[in-house]
Design a protein around this motif. Structure first.
Motif, PDB file in Angstrom:
ATOM      1  N   VAL A  61       0.861  -1.174   0.000  1.00 42.93           N
ATOM      2  CA  VAL A  61       0.000   0.000   0.000  1.00 42.93           C
ATOM      3  C   VAL A  61       0.901   1.227   0.000  1.00 42.93           C
ATOM      4  CG1 VAL A  61      -0.323  -0.148   2.516  1.00 42.93           C
ATOM      5  CG2 VAL A  61      -1.858   1.268   1.139  1.00 42.93           C
ATOM      6  N   LEU A  62       0.708   2.056  -1.023  1.00 48.87           N
ATOM      7  CA  LEU A  62       1.495   3.276  -1.118  1.00 48.87           C
ATOM      8  C   LEU A  62       0.712   4.391  -0.434  1.00 48.87           C
ATOM      9  CD1 LEU A  62       2.582   3.183  -4.882  1.00 48.87           C
ATOM     10  CD2 LEU A  62       3.804   2.269  -2.894  1.00 48.87           C
ATOM     11  N   LYS A  63       1.405   5.132   0.436  1.00 52.56           N
ATOM     12  CA  LYS A  63       0.791   6.334   1.014  1.00 52.56           C
ATOM     13  C   LYS A  63       1.487   7.502   0.344  1.00 52.56           C
ATOM     14  CE  LYS A  63      -0.950   3.991   4.799  1.00 52.56           C
ATOM     15  NZ  LYS A  63      -2.303   4.033   5.300  1.00 52.56           N
ATOM     16  N   MET A  64       0.734   8.224  -0.473  1.00 56.25           N
ATOM     17  CA  MET A  64       1.398   9.134  -1.404  1.00 56.25           C
ATOM     18  C   MET A  64       1.087  10.593  -1.087  1.00 56.25           C
ATOM     19  SD  MET A  64       1.180   6.998  -4.914  1.00 56.25           S
ATOM     20  CE  MET A  64      -0.526   7.300  -5.313  1.00 56.25           C
ATOM     21  N   ASN A  65       2.145  11.398  -1.122  1.00 57.02           N
ATOM     22  CA  ASN A  65       2.007  12.834  -0.908  1.00 57.02           C
ATOM     23  C   ASN A  65       2.803  13.577  -1.968  1.00 57.02           C
ATOM     24  OD1 ASN A  65       0.514  13.525   1.725  1.00 57.02           O
ATOM     25  ND2 ASN A  65       1.787  11.748   2.241  1.00 57.02           N
ATOM     26  N   SER A  66       2.343  14.786  -2.246  1.00 54.79           N
ATOM     27  CA  SER A  66       3.066  15.614  -3.199  1.00 54.79           C
ATOM     28  C   SER A  66       3.592  16.849  -2.485  1.00 54.79           C
ATOM     29  CB  SER A  66       2.139  16.039  -4.339  1.00 54.79           C
ATOM     30  OG  SER A  66       2.735  17.080  -5.066  1.00 54.79           O
ATOM     31  N   GLU A  67       4.774  17.266  -2.892  1.00 58.34           N
ATOM     32  CA  GLU A  67       5.377  18.453  -2.297  1.00 58.34           C
ATOM     33  C   GLU A  67       4.892  19.724  -2.967  1.00 58.34           C
ATOM     34  OE1 GLU A  67       8.487  18.650  -0.074  1.00 58.34           O
ATOM     35  OE2 GLU A  67       7.420  16.835   0.568  1.00 58.34           O
ATOM     36  N   HIS A  85       0.555  15.100  -9.177  1.00 54.68           N
ATOM     37  CA  HIS A  85       1.300  14.123  -9.970  1.00 54.68           C
ATOM     38  C   HIS A  85       0.426  12.871 -10.019  1.00 54.68           C
ATOM     39  CE1 HIS A  85       4.899  16.608  -9.764  1.00 54.68           C
ATOM     40  NE2 HIS A  85       4.691  16.745  -8.466  1.00 54.68           N
ATOM     41  N   SER A  86       0.859  11.866 -10.754  1.00 57.92           N
ATOM     42  CA  SER A  86       0.084  10.638 -10.749  1.00 57.92           C
ATOM     43  C   SER A  86       1.020   9.447 -10.850  1.00 57.92           C
ATOM     44  CB  SER A  86      -0.920  10.635 -11.911  1.00 57.92           C
ATOM     45  OG  SER A  86      -1.830   9.566 -11.743  1.00 57.92           O
ATOM     46  N   PHE A  87       0.817   8.504  -9.926  1.00 62.31           N
ATOM     47  CA  PHE A  87       1.676   7.309  -9.881  1.00 62.31           C
ATOM     48  C   PHE A  87       1.099   6.266 -10.818  1.00 62.31           C
ATOM     49  CE2 PHE A  87       2.806   3.129  -8.470  1.00 62.31           C
ATOM     50  CZ  PHE A  87       4.103   3.225  -7.999  1.00 62.31           C
ATOM     51  N   TRP A  88       1.902   5.872 -11.802  1.00 58.06           N
ATOM     52  CA  TRP A  88       1.441   4.829 -12.730  1.00 58.06           C
ATOM     53  C   TRP A  88       2.610   3.974 -13.169  1.00 58.06           C
ATOM     54  CZ3 TRP A  88       0.579   5.096 -18.626  1.00 58.06           C
ATOM     55  CH2 TRP A  88      -0.116   3.953 -19.058  1.00 58.06           C
ATOM     56  N   VAL A 117      -2.617  -0.105 -12.272  1.00 55.00           N
ATOM     57  CA  VAL A 117      -3.381   0.830 -11.445  1.00 55.00           C
ATOM     58  C   VAL A 117      -2.710   2.193 -11.399  1.00 55.00           C
ATOM     59  CG1 VAL A 117      -4.505  -0.896 -10.034  1.00 55.00           C
ATOM     60  CG2 VAL A 117      -2.222  -0.082  -9.409  1.00 55.00           C
ATOM     61  N   LYS A 118      -3.505   3.180 -11.068  1.00 57.71           N
ATOM     62  CA  LYS A 118      -3.027   4.560 -11.162  1.00 57.71           C
ATOM     63  C   LYS A 118      -3.702   5.378 -10.071  1.00 57.71           C
ATOM     64  CE  LYS A 118      -2.645   6.156 -15.392  1.00 57.71           C
ATOM     65  NZ  LYS A 118      -3.593   5.563 -16.312  1.00 57.71           N
ATOM     66  N   GLN A 119      -2.982   6.334  -9.505  1.00 55.62           N
ATOM     67  CA  GLN A 119      -3.587   7.233  -8.520  1.00 55.62           C
ATOM     68  C   GLN A 119      -2.863   8.563  -8.529  1.00 55.62           C
ATOM     69  OE1 GLN A 119      -6.335   7.072  -6.381  1.00 55.62           O
ATOM     70  NE2 GLN A 119      -5.754   9.213  -6.104  1.00 55.62           N
ATOM     71  N   ASP A 120      -3.631   9.648  -8.556  1.00 60.53           N
ATOM     72  CA  ASP A 120      -3.018  10.979  -8.485  1.00 60.53           C
ATOM     73  C   ASP A 120      -2.464  11.246  -7.080  1.00 60.53           C
ATOM     74  OD1 ASP A 120      -3.893  11.298 -11.028  1.00 60.53           O
ATOM     75  OD2 ASP A 120      -5.183  13.031 -10.641  1.00 60.53           O
ATOM     76  N   LEU A 121      -1.432  12.089  -7.032  1.00 62.63           N
ATOM     77  CA  LEU A 121      -0.933  12.617  -5.767  1.00 62.63           C
ATOM     78  C   LEU A 121      -1.467  14.035  -5.632  1.00 62.63           C
ATOM     79  CD1 LEU A 121       1.135  10.385  -6.666  1.00 62.63           C
ATOM     80  CD2 LEU A 121       2.835  11.642  -5.344  1.00 62.63           C
ATOM     81  N   VAL A 122      -2.079  14.328  -4.492  1.00 66.87           N
ATOM     82  CA  VAL A 122      -2.671  15.648  -4.292  1.00 66.87           C
ATOM     83  C   VAL A 122      -1.960  16.312  -3.131  1.00 66.87           C
ATOM     84  CG1 VAL A 122      -4.797  16.903  -3.853  1.00 66.87           C
ATOM     85  CG2 VAL A 122      -4.876  14.706  -5.038  1.00 66.87           C
ATOM     86  N   PRO A 149      -7.236  21.424  -3.903  1.00 69.35           N
ATOM     87  CA  PRO A 149      -7.088  21.367  -5.365  1.00 69.35           C
ATOM     88  C   PRO A 149      -8.252  20.658  -6.051  1.00 69.35           C
ATOM     89  CG  PRO A 149      -5.107  20.554  -4.256  1.00 69.35           C
ATOM     90  CD  PRO A 149      -6.156  20.731  -3.212  1.00 69.35           C
ATOM     91  N   LEU A 150      -8.908  19.731  -5.348  1.00 65.89           N
ATOM     92  CA  LEU A 150      -9.992  18.987  -5.997  1.00 65.89           C
ATOM     93  C   LEU A 150     -11.230  19.847  -6.208  1.00 65.89           C
ATOM     94  CD1 LEU A 150      -9.971  15.355  -4.596  1.00 65.89           C
ATOM     95  CD2 LEU A 150      -8.808  16.340  -6.552  1.00 65.89           C
TER      96      LEU A 150
END
Lengths: 360, 618
Positions: A159-165, A169-172, A178-183, B310-311
């Protein structure tokens, strides 16, 4: 030809058209290698949908092409065709049947989707950080290793816990499907289980500015034992005192140790242009800055560029890309090494020593 | 009056001068105030204010507001009509004119010019993409070009929709003009400075956000993004005003006996389109305003650093920008339904079902926006809901396809250029349609989202739903507009170049996407194995570009020919074909009465309209 024959002919065309279209779709739309458990589920759905696409396409095109060839008007024929202005039964049929199909597809999609996003047993957490235009991966369960490369054990749910600085962005990884945006400001999760050992790439899939194209990271799926060995190697503390400054510099550059993602994310050593200038031949090079001034890259300039990355930007590059907290991080690591080994190390000096070796 | 003088004193020239003057005044105004407050001079706030009032400057300069200003002063102004004395007829198209046909043609020509501009952008970056590696563009130029291509094409499509609706609807319902002729002129003219702002944005540094301009990226993008956001915003006035005008016109100005289900089917499409434009445009206006304000005065809506989300932008943006897709395609689908019976010599199959399916699509269009955000970080509950609602779009769309097939079945088909483009439209829209449900289905969308599959899919819907039908309409009504016939051989050549090329382009784009190529990238990894596909897509794009130039040549040269076309070359029952071409100033010299159904081809002795007897004592 009577009316029935027309329908039989078109029915035949629809069957042939569906088969031909399906084969054609499989040929021109090859999915990348399936390298995750999720890919299995998703690829089966792709297959079913390709079948549907082939059928729907063939259904309409068969009628239209058949009509275009068989129901042509003769040049001298000025009579109109039969006065048929509709058929309510047909309209109801071709409204209701698709409604049933759509609800069926929706329910199926929802059930499969629930399986894809639900938490799995024995999940390994990896923290992902995206920033313009690099990735970094932190392993909280493996002594907080930080890596610019995504290293994964095979057959272990992740399980990726994703953050953007900064921006979206989007992890793919296409092979994982599978794909998920970073917000920025809102942590996002993405679950998958790699099932095939190999090398892949994370490809940022949401436009994130100038170098969106090259926002990539290497992914390596390895056996459980190789992963354990990697963790050991990355978390083991080398005896820094025994290494030369150049060797240490290379370690810092690759973030083979330490608490940062590594200079390698943005600076190449082979001349390739990334988010920052290449380090090949950097020492002693004359650079033009964004304000038009020129200077020679020396110890002072390199030190300043790490302490205040925005102060003097080389022409063609952008400010606010390089993290501004390297000095703090370096100081902390230097203090640790002093405590552990009793030697004073200057990480920036090590990096400069490493740079001096990078000549063509 | 000489040609040069007519051009120099035209509304266009005066508008552009007005826009430049007001832009300069705006920039000066902000910086004088800043200087008075002791603040240093900066570029962006001045440019934003200048851009905003520059649109007013254009409209004042062009003379769009002249009548309204006089009314406020208590004067009355008659509705000008006809060619001004002492000027050639073509000068009407360069000046503010209130006749719906002139405005329709202004929309149409502007649309085609902007289409060519957007096409040049596309060809430029397509050439860059033909091979892996960067050849002649850098990342910044690439990003600006693809972002510009998106919004410029949207502007072109909106203008094209305006062209068809403005020219055709009053003719089809038997009205002498639109309900509000001055507002109609405003709707067209406000789109011109908006387009200039967008193009100016590309010139002053461009932007790298795509046409969606998602924050936080758009909050950090170069200055050009501001002009783009403002141009986009200002264009909204055109949509809203045009939609109100159309709805009032159809509601109140139909010929005697023209009940709703006796209107030509294109009018139904126009109504559905106007309902969307009238109700959805405001939301994108809000999102664009918020983004501009966040940049210029620091109102913190979207940047998470100050507590923004942002959403929020994405929701507001797509609440308009999804329905607007149907603004693009519904008029095109209306053209298909309008032309098929004429070239099949058979009634439109299931008229009421087609009419109501347009409204159905318009309504459903409001319930599916978040499928653009399936991987954006929404709660899972929303992903289920929008998956199902999106799939339902297939139902009314399917009704249209089946009804078109029903119309053609056992007809007497002939294949002049307009009919070819209608059939091309159906085949291309079908490609766009059948590749949609796989995107609505979230598990498969997780792979396809933000890839070239999307690029291929929506180009197919845009070409099938708008470009092909728009070209069909241009050829079909060309003899009505000009009184001359286009060259059939060149029309057919255009079709046979463009249609196969488009299939290759669209299928190729989708193929690259499924194999792993992301959207909006300046360069791609050769390891993906898509290089040959990209080369093929580039060649197909070039063929499409050349074929469009053939059409432009065909239409321009045919318009100048001396030979007049027959009054009703297609043997259509529609009212606009029962009067001379080009159409007289007020359309129908005598009003007509609707006495039958519009598409009763094959029903002997049936009439759709009957001209009323001329008033006595005339």
């Amino acid at each position: 030809m009577n009316k029935q024959k027309h329908y039989y002919a078109v029915a035949g065309l629809v069957v042939i058209g569906t088969i031909v279209s399906y084969i054609f779709l499989q040929a021109i739309y090859p999915l990348p290698k399936a390298a995750s458990a999720e890919a299995k589920t998703i690829d089966f759905m792709f297959d079913v949908y390709f079948g549907l696409i082939a059928f729907m396409f063939a259904l309409i095109m068969a009628f239209i092409l058949y009509a275009s060839f068989v129901f042509r008007r003769q040049p001298d024929d000025t009579e109109d065709a039969a006065h048929i202005h509709g058929n309510t039964t047909l309209e109801i049929i071709w409204t209701v049947l698709p409604v049933i199909l759509v609800i069926g597809l929706g329910v199926w999609g929802a059930l499969e989707f629930r399986g894809l996003v639900s938490a799995k047993e024995n999940e390994m957490v990896i923290n992902v950080t995206g920033q313009q235009w690099s990735w970094s991966f932190e392993y909280p369960e493996q002594e907080d290793i930080v890596s610019a490369q995504l290293f994964l054990p095979v057959n272990r749910p992740i399980v990726l816990k994703m953050n953007s600085e900064d921006v979206l962005h989007s992890f793919w990884v296409p092979e994982f499907r599978v794909k998920q945006d970073l917000v920025p400001g809102y942590e996002q999760e993405l679950r998958f289980e790699p099932t095939v050992i190999g090398r892949y790439k994370v490809r940022c899939a949401e436009i994130c500015g100038k170098d969106h194209t090259t926002m990539l990271a290497d992914v390596q799926v390895v056996s459980e034992s190789d992963f354990a060995a990697w963790v050991e190697e990355r978390s083991a503390r080398p005896a820094y005192a025994d290494l030369t400054p150049v060797e240490r510099g290379e370690l810092w550059y690759n973030a083979a140790t330490g608490d940062w993602a590594g200079c390698v994310g943005c600076h190449s050593v082979d001349g390739a242009v990334r988010a920052g200038p290449t380090w090949l031949d950097i020492y002693g090079r004359t650079e033009t800055l964004t304000d038009g001034a020129t200077l020679t890259v020396d110890d002072t300039y390199i030190r300043q560029s790490i302490q205040e990355p925005n102060a003097q930007i080389v022409e063609g590059f952008n400010p606010n890309i390089m993290p501004q907290d390297y000095v703090e991080r370096f100081t902390a690591v230097q203090a640790e090494i002093l405590a552990d080994e009793g030697v004073e190390i200057d990480i920036i000096a090590d990096l400069i020593a490493f740079m001096q070796t990078l000549e063509e | 009056m000489g040609t040069g003088k007519i051009i120099l004193t035209s509304s266009f020239t005066r508008g552009i001068i007005g826009q430049a003057v007001f832009a300069a005044l705006g920039i000066a105004f902000i910086n004088v105030i800043r200087a008075a407050l002791g603040l240093e001079a900066t570029l962006e706030p001045g440019v934003v204010f200048g851009a905003l009032i520059s649109v007013i400057g254009f409209l004042l300069g062009a003379g769009v507001f002249t009548d309204w200003i006089k009314w406020i002063g208590g004067q009355k102004t008659p509705l000008r009509h006809g060619t001004p004395a002492g000027k050639p007829e073509w000068s009407r198209y360069l000046n503010v004119d209130y006749n719906h046909k002139v405005i329709g043609i202004q929309y149409g020509i502007t649309s085609v010019i902007i289409l060519l501009v957007g096409g040049i952008f596309a060809i430029t970056f397509r050439l860059e993409l033909a091979q892996p590696g960067m050849q002649f563009l850098d990342n910044d130029a690439y990003n600006t070009l693809f972002s510009g291509h998106g919004i410029v094409m949207i502007a072109s499509i909106l203008l094209g929709v305006g062209a068809m609706v403005n020219y055709l609807v009053p003719l089809m319902i038997g009205a002498p003009d639109m309900a509000f002729p001055r507002l109609n002129a405003f709707s067209y003219w406000v789109a011109v400075p908006s387009a200039i702002l967008i193009l100016a944005g590309m010139a002053v540094g461009g932007w790298d956000t795509g046409w969606v301009a998602y924050p936080p990226l758009s909050l950090r993008a170069p200055l050009g993004v501001q002009l783009f956001l403002l141009g986009f915003y200002m264009n909204g006035f055109s949509s809203i005003a045009g939609a109100i005008n159309l709805l009032v016109t159809v509601a109140t100005m139909r010929a005697k006996g023209m009940s709703l289900f006796r209107m030509p089917i294109f009018v139904w499409a126009a109504i559905a389109t106007a309902l969307i434009q009238f109700t959805a445009t405001q939301t994108v206006g809000v999102s664009l305003t918020m983004a501009v304000a966040e940049r210029v005065i620091g109102l913190n809506f979207f940047d998470p650093v100050g507590g923004g989300n942002p959403l929020l932008y994405q929701h507001l943006f797509w609440f308009y920008s999804h329905p607007v897709v149907y603004v693009f395609v519904l008029p095109g689908l209306g053209v298909i339904s309008e032309l098929l019976p004429v070239f099949s010599r058979k009634p439109l199959f299931g008229y009421k079902w087609i009419a109501l399916s347009s409204l159905g699509i318009a309504l459903l269009g409001f319930l599916v926006w978040a499928h653009h955000m399936f991987v954006a970080g929404m709660p899972n509950s929303l992903r289920y809901a929008f998956m199902l609602s999106t799939m339902f779009v297939a139902i009314p769309t399917g009704v249209k396809f089946f009804s078109w097939v029903g119309t053609m079945w056992e007809g007497k088909l002939s294949f002049e250029t307009p009919m070819l483009f209608v059939l091309g439209a159906i085949s291309v829209f079908l490609i766009g349609g059948v590749t949609g449900p796989i995107l609505a289905n979230v598990p498969t969308d997780l792979h396809l989202h933000d890839t070239y599959w999307i690029v291929g899919h929506f180009h197919a819907t845009m070409f099938g739903g708008f470009i092909f039908p728009f070209f069909a309409a241009l050829y079909y009504w060309f003899p009505k507009i000009t009184g001359r016939m286009y060259k059939e051989s060149l029309g057919k050549l255009h079709f046979w170049l463009m249609t196969p090329a488009f299939w290759v382009m669209s299928l190729g784009q989708m193929s690259a996407g499924i194999m792993g190529m992301r959207r909006r990238i300046a360069d791609y990894d050769p390891a993906l194995g898509v290089a040959n596909t990209q080369m093929l897509v580039t060649i197909a794009g070039l063929v499409i570009g050349w074929s469009v130039l053939i059409m432009v040549y065909n239409l321009v040269s045919s318009a100048r020919s001396q030979e007049m076309a027959a009054m009703n070359p297609w043997r259509s029952r529609s009212p606009e074909w029962q009067i001379p071409s080009p159409v007289p100033e007020f359309n129908y010299d005598v009003p007509f009465e609707v006495v039958g159904d519009p598409y009763d081809y094959g029903l002997s002795d049936s009439e759709y309209i009957r001209m009323m007897p001329a008033p006595s004592g005339d």
